[in-house]
Motif scaffolding. Sequence first.
Motif, PDB file in Angstrom:
ATOM      1  N   VAL A  57       0.853  -1.197   0.000  1.00 47.40           N
ATOM      2  CA  VAL A  57       0.000   0.000   0.000  1.00 47.40           C
ATOM      3  C   VAL A  57       0.888   1.247   0.000  1.00 47.40           C
ATOM      4  CG1 VAL A  57      -1.616   1.357   1.402  1.00 47.40           C
ATOM      5  CG2 VAL A  57      -2.029  -1.089   1.021  1.00 47.40           C
ATOM      6  N   ASN A  58       1.930   1.231   0.826  1.00 45.07           N
ATOM      7  CA  ASN A  58       2.858   2.370   0.869  1.00 45.07           C
ATOM      8  C   ASN A  58       3.584   2.560  -0.460  1.00 45.07           C
ATOM      9  OD1 ASN A  58       2.161   2.929   3.506  1.00 45.07           O
ATOM     10  ND2 ASN A  58       3.858   1.759   4.371  1.00 45.07           N
ATOM     11  N   ALA A  59       3.808   1.456  -1.172  1.00 48.88           N
ATOM     12  CA  ALA A  59       4.471   1.523  -2.481  1.00 48.88           C
ATOM     13  C   ALA A  59       3.478   1.826  -3.600  1.00 48.88           C
ATOM     14  CB  ALA A  59       5.185   0.207  -2.765  1.00 48.88           C
ATOM     15  N   LYS A  60       2.215   1.999  -3.231  1.00 42.54           N
ATOM     16  CA  LYS A  60       1.141   2.284  -4.191  1.00 42.54           C
ATOM     17  C   LYS A  60       0.941   1.145  -5.191  1.00 42.54           C
ATOM     18  CE  LYS A  60       1.578   7.289  -3.785  1.00 42.54           C
ATOM     19  NZ  LYS A  60       1.150   7.313  -2.449  1.00 42.54           N
ATOM     20  N   LYS A  61       1.126  -0.079  -4.706  1.00 39.82           N
ATOM     21  CA  LYS A  61       0.883  -1.270  -5.512  1.00 39.82           C
ATOM     22  C   LYS A  61      -0.450  -1.919  -5.158  1.00 39.82           C
ATOM     23  CE  LYS A  61       4.753  -0.909  -7.591  1.00 39.82           C
ATOM     24  NZ  LYS A  61       4.758  -0.391  -8.946  1.00 39.82           N
ATOM     25  N   LEU A  62      -1.018  -1.517  -4.034  1.00 35.53           N
ATOM     26  CA  LEU A  62      -2.319  -2.019  -3.593  1.00 35.53           C
ATOM     27  C   LEU A  62      -3.174  -0.863  -3.109  1.00 35.53           C
ATOM     28  CD1 LEU A  62      -1.437  -5.140  -1.388  1.00 35.53           C
ATOM     29  CD2 LEU A  62      -2.356  -5.142  -3.704  1.00 35.53           C
TER      30      LEU A  62
END
Length: 130
Positions: free
Chosen positions: A97-102
């Motif tokens: 989520v922090n990596a903007k993948k989820l």
Amino acid sequence: MKFSILIDSLLVVTSITLMPGISTAQTVATNANQAIVSNLNKLPNDYSSISHLEPFDLVAYAYQGGLLQHGIPSGGTLVFKTLNSNILAKDLVVAAVNAKKLQPQLLDDQNYINAVSSELIALPDYAAAD
């Protein structure tokens, strides 16, 4: 020519013919009616256009080092820390989520987290086959 020699010859020719396809085949297992493909080398390297990773893809992405900048180790270190319960499914989901993948909603999706946990449990087997 004996019949058994003919059969043996056909088996050898068939094996040689099918070998390229066998060497690139993917191992498939099932988990709750969902296919799990265990070939970590065949995943795409560029996940930048993906807004949702399936649980297997998330674990594979982490294994390949995609979440290093977010505190998740890669390769054998990920396997080791998973086996020792130092890395949990929730940790991967938070990092993704922090990596903007989820999408952030997945932080509260217990089914998704459980699926990631199942993939982490299977990670040592996948890594051994890699």
